[in-house]
Design a protein around this motif. Structure first.
Motif, PDB file in Angstrom:
ATOM      1  N   THR A  33       0.814  -1.219   0.000  1.00 28.19           N
ATOM      2  CA  THR A  33       0.000   0.000   0.000  1.00 28.19           C
ATOM      3  C   THR A  33       0.848   1.271   0.000  1.00 28.19           C
ATOM      4  OG1 THR A  33      -0.241  -0.018   2.406  1.00 28.19           O
ATOM      5  CG2 THR A  33      -1.979  -1.115   1.107  1.00 28.19           C
ATOM      6  N   SER A  34       2.155   1.126   0.105  1.00 31.00           N
ATOM      7  CA  SER A  34       3.052   2.283   0.015  1.00 31.00           C
ATOM      8  C   SER A  34       3.233   2.750  -1.427  1.00 31.00           C
ATOM      9  CB  SER A  34       4.426   1.937   0.603  1.00 31.00           C
ATOM     10  OG  SER A  34       4.322   1.606   1.968  1.00 31.00           O
ATOM     11  N   TYR A  35       2.803   1.923  -2.368  1.00 34.04           N
ATOM     12  CA  TYR A  35       2.998   2.221  -3.792  1.00 34.04           C
ATOM     13  C   TYR A  35       1.777   2.874  -4.420  1.00 34.04           C
ATOM     14  CZ  TYR A  35       7.270  -0.540  -3.836  1.00 34.04           C
ATOM     15  OH  TYR A  35       8.531  -1.009  -3.592  1.00 34.04           O
ATOM     16  N   HIS A  36       2.034   3.761  -5.366  1.00 34.17           N
ATOM     17  CA  HIS A  36       1.009   4.352  -6.207  1.00 34.17           C
ATOM     18  C   HIS A  36       0.384   3.246  -7.062  1.00 34.17           C
ATOM     19  CE1 HIS A  36      -0.645   6.863  -9.432  1.00 34.17           C
ATOM     20  NE2 HIS A  36      -0.621   7.854  -8.545  1.00 34.17           N
ATOM     21  N   SER A  37      -0.858   3.393  -7.453  1.00 35.24           N
ATOM     22  CA  SER A  37      -1.522   2.351  -8.262  1.00 35.24           C
ATOM     23  C   SER A  37      -0.838   2.146  -9.613  1.00 35.24           C
ATOM     24  CB  SER A  37      -3.001   2.691  -8.458  1.00 35.24           C
ATOM     25  OG  SER A  37      -3.134   3.936  -9.125  1.00 35.24           O
ATOM     26  N   ASP A  38      -0.133   3.153 -10.107  1.00 36.86           N
ATOM     27  CA  ASP A  38       0.611   3.036 -11.374  1.00 36.86           C
ATOM     28  C   ASP A  38       2.113   2.890 -11.137  1.00 36.86           C
ATOM     29  OD1 ASP A  38      -1.702   3.328 -12.922  1.00 36.86           O
ATOM     30  OD2 ASP A  38      -1.551   5.517 -12.883  1.00 36.86           O
ATOM     31  N   ALA A  39       2.485   2.305 -10.019  1.00 32.57           N
ATOM     32  CA  ALA A  39       3.898   2.190  -9.651  1.00 32.57           C
ATOM     33  C   ALA A  39       4.667   1.324 -10.642  1.00 32.57           C
ATOM     34  CB  ALA A  39       4.025   1.603  -8.242  1.00 32.57           C
ATOM     35  N   GLU A  40       5.965   1.577 -10.678  1.00 30.68           N
ATOM     36  CA  GLU A  40       6.888   0.770 -11.469  1.00 30.68           C
ATOM     37  C   GLU A  40       8.062   0.383 -10.581  1.00 30.68           C
ATOM     38  OE1 GLU A  40       8.003   2.805 -15.056  1.00 30.68           O
ATOM     39  OE2 GLU A  40       5.920   3.360 -15.488  1.00 30.68           O
ATOM     40  N   PHE A  41       8.504  -0.877 -10.718  1.00 33.84           N
ATOM     41  CA  PHE A  41       9.630  -1.389  -9.938  1.00 33.84           C
ATOM     42  C   PHE A  41      10.584  -2.117 -10.866  1.00 33.84           C
ATOM     43  CE2 PHE A  41      11.911  -4.795  -7.847  1.00 33.84           C
ATOM     44  CZ  PHE A  41      12.454  -4.162  -6.742  1.00 33.84           C
ATOM     45  N   SER A  42      11.870  -1.989 -10.577  1.00 39.62           N
ATOM     46  CA  SER A  42      12.867  -2.724 -11.343  1.00 39.62           C
ATOM     47  C   SER A  42      14.067  -3.013 -10.453  1.00 39.62           C
ATOM     48  CB  SER A  42      13.299  -1.908 -12.563  1.00 39.62           C
ATOM     49  OG  SER A  42      14.141  -2.676 -13.398  1.00 39.62           O
ATOM     50  N   ASP A  43      14.620  -4.206 -10.611  1.00 38.72           N
ATOM     51  CA  ASP A  43      15.897  -4.562 -10.012  1.00 38.72           C
ATOM     52  C   ASP A  43      16.567  -5.570 -10.942  1.00 38.72           C
ATOM     53  OD1 ASP A  43      14.994  -7.181  -9.373  1.00 38.72           O
ATOM     54  OD2 ASP A  43      14.944  -6.838  -7.227  1.00 38.72           O
ATOM     55  N   PRO A  44      17.763  -6.067 -10.622  1.00 36.14           N
ATOM     56  CA  PRO A  44      18.423  -6.989 -11.548  1.00 36.14           C
ATOM     57  C   PRO A  44      17.661  -8.296 -11.810  1.00 36.14           C
ATOM     58  CG  PRO A  44      20.032  -6.013 -10.093  1.00 36.14           C
ATOM     59  CD  PRO A  44      18.674  -5.609  -9.566  1.00 36.14           C
ATOM     60  N   VAL A  45      16.744  -8.676 -10.940  1.00 32.13           N
ATOM     61  CA  VAL A  45      15.959  -9.906 -11.136  1.00 32.13           C
ATOM     62  C   VAL A  45      14.578  -9.585 -11.691  1.00 32.13           C
ATOM     63  CG1 VAL A  45      14.920 -11.906  -9.990  1.00 32.13           C
ATOM     64  CG2 VAL A  45      17.215 -11.157  -9.341  1.00 32.13           C
ATOM     65  N   PHE A  46      13.839  -8.737 -11.014  1.00 31.40           N
ATOM     66  CA  PHE A  46      12.487  -8.361 -11.434  1.00 31.40           C
ATOM     67  C   PHE A  46      12.561  -7.072 -12.243  1.00 31.40           C
ATOM     68  CE2 PHE A  46      11.626 -10.944  -7.665  1.00 31.40           C
ATOM     69  CZ  PHE A  46      10.614 -11.772  -8.131  1.00 31.40           C
ATOM     70  N   LYS A  47      12.582  -7.213 -13.546  1.00 29.07           N
ATOM     71  CA  LYS A  47      12.696  -6.049 -14.431  1.00 29.07           C
ATOM     72  C   LYS A  47      11.305  -5.552 -14.798  1.00 29.07           C
ATOM     73  CE  LYS A  47      17.219  -6.231 -15.677  1.00 29.07           C
ATOM     74  NZ  LYS A  47      18.102  -5.096 -15.652  1.00 29.07           N
ATOM     75  N   ASN A  48      11.095  -4.249 -14.651  1.00 28.01           N
ATOM     76  CA  ASN A  48       9.910  -3.580 -15.193  1.00 28.01           C
ATOM     77  C   ASN A  48       8.564  -4.118 -14.701  1.00 28.01           C
ATOM     78  OD1 ASN A  48      11.682  -1.946 -16.763  1.00 28.01           O
ATOM     79  ND2 ASN A  48      11.854  -3.632 -18.209  1.00 28.01           N
ATOM     80  N   LEU A  49       8.421  -4.305 -13.399  1.00 28.16           N
ATOM     81  CA  LEU A  49       7.106  -4.650 -12.841  1.00 28.16           C
ATOM     82  C   LEU A  49       6.257  -3.385 -12.807  1.00 28.16           C
ATOM     83  CD1 LEU A  49       8.031  -6.944  -9.814  1.00 28.16           C
ATOM     84  CD2 LEU A  49       7.532  -7.607 -12.179  1.00 28.16           C
ATOM     85  N   LYS A  50       4.956  -3.562 -12.981  1.00 27.37           N
ATOM     86  CA  LYS A  50       4.047  -2.413 -13.008  1.00 27.37           C
ATOM     87  C   LYS A  50       2.790  -2.693 -12.189  1.00 27.37           C
ATOM     88  CE  LYS A  50       5.384  -0.863 -17.673  1.00 27.37           C
ATOM     89  NZ  LYS A  50       6.658  -0.452 -17.265  1.00 27.37           N
ATOM     90  N   GLY A  51       2.234  -1.623 -11.604  1.00 25.51           N
ATOM     91  CA  GLY A  51       0.954  -1.705 -10.915  1.00 25.51           C
ATOM     92  C   GLY A  51       0.943  -2.741  -9.802  1.00 25.51           C
ATOM     93  N   LYS A  52      -0.043  -3.623  -9.848  1.00 26.14           N
ATOM     94  CA  LYS A  52      -0.238  -4.613  -8.779  1.00 26.14           C
ATOM     95  C   LYS A  52       0.884  -5.636  -8.686  1.00 26.14           C
ATOM     96  CE  LYS A  52      -5.129  -4.025  -8.484  1.00 26.14           C
ATOM     97  NZ  LYS A  52      -6.365  -4.559  -8.056  1.00 26.14           N
ATOM     98  N   GLU A  53       1.651  -5.799  -9.770  1.00 23.98           N
ATOM     99  CA  GLU A  53       2.789  -6.725  -9.727  1.00 23.98           C
ATOM    100  C   GLU A  53       3.787  -6.301  -8.654  1.00 23.98           C
ATOM    101  OE1 GLU A  53       3.310  -8.008 -14.411  1.00 23.98           O
ATOM    102  OE2 GLU A  53       4.241  -6.148 -13.704  1.00 23.98           O
ATOM    103  N   VAL A  54       3.934  -4.982  -8.470  1.00 29.63           N
ATOM    104  CA  VAL A  54       4.934  -4.458  -7.537  1.00 29.63           C
ATOM    105  C   VAL A  54       4.597  -4.894  -6.105  1.00 29.63           C
ATOM    106  CG1 VAL A  54       6.052  -2.389  -6.636  1.00 29.63           C
ATOM    107  CG2 VAL A  54       5.409  -2.499  -9.059  1.00 29.63           C
TER     108      VAL A  54
END
Length: 158
Positions: free
Chosen positions: A25-46
């Motif tokens: 719940t700390s993330y915006h609904s349109d959040a984006e996350f990336s790291d060396p393993v999980f590249k380019n996660l978006k929204g609820k995936e994060v």
């Protein structure tokens, strides 16, 4: 303390407590996350990724420091010790995080760490000797994303 700095503090304190819901719940609904393993996660995936990781995180301990933030961006350094679920091997990972914010939530989050070093700890000799290869790194990423997709399906997160 800046409100976005408080948000990062709250996020990592929740991580220490294995409170994936607060992390999500700390993330915006349109959040984006990336790291060396999980590249380019978006929204609820994060949020789902953090829920999955804290649920699977055997022996997980998290430490964080150097939290900084202003209206637009922030950063933190954090470390995690845990048993990698596939091998049972202990991993110590040292990560640098960069954030942007929107509407009082985390909009983008990028974690940086050495994937080759991580592979050596998580996978043992194959990771130590072959962890630099793009093919092994690609396999690690594919297995992680497949695991996340299966987790989201099982938990009915869409």
């Amino acid at each position: 303390m800046h409100p976005n700095e408080e948000l990062i503090q709250k996020f990592y304190t929740a991580f220490q407590s294995k409170d994936g819901s607060t992390m999500a719940t700390s993330y915006h609904s349109d959040a984006e996350f990336s790291d060396p393993v999980f590249k380019n996660l978006k929204g609820k995936e994060v949020g789902a990724m953090w829920l999955m990781l804290v649920e699977r995180g055997q022996n997980l301990t998290v430490r964080f420091q150097n939290v900084k933030a202003d209206d637009q961006k922030g950063s933190a350094d954090w470390e995690a010790d845990y048993s990698f679920s596939k091998t049972g091997r202990m991993v110590y990972n040292k990560i640098h995080a960069e954030f942007t914010f929107q509407d009082g939530k985390i909009k983008t989050h990028k974690d940086s760490f050495n994937l080759w070093k991580w592979a050596g700890m998580a996978l043992g000799n194959p990771g130590t000797f072959l962890g630099w290869l793009p093919s092994l790194q690609s396999k690690i990423r594919k297995e992680a994303v497949t695991g996340l997709q299966m987790y989201m399906k099982r938990k009915k997160i869409s």
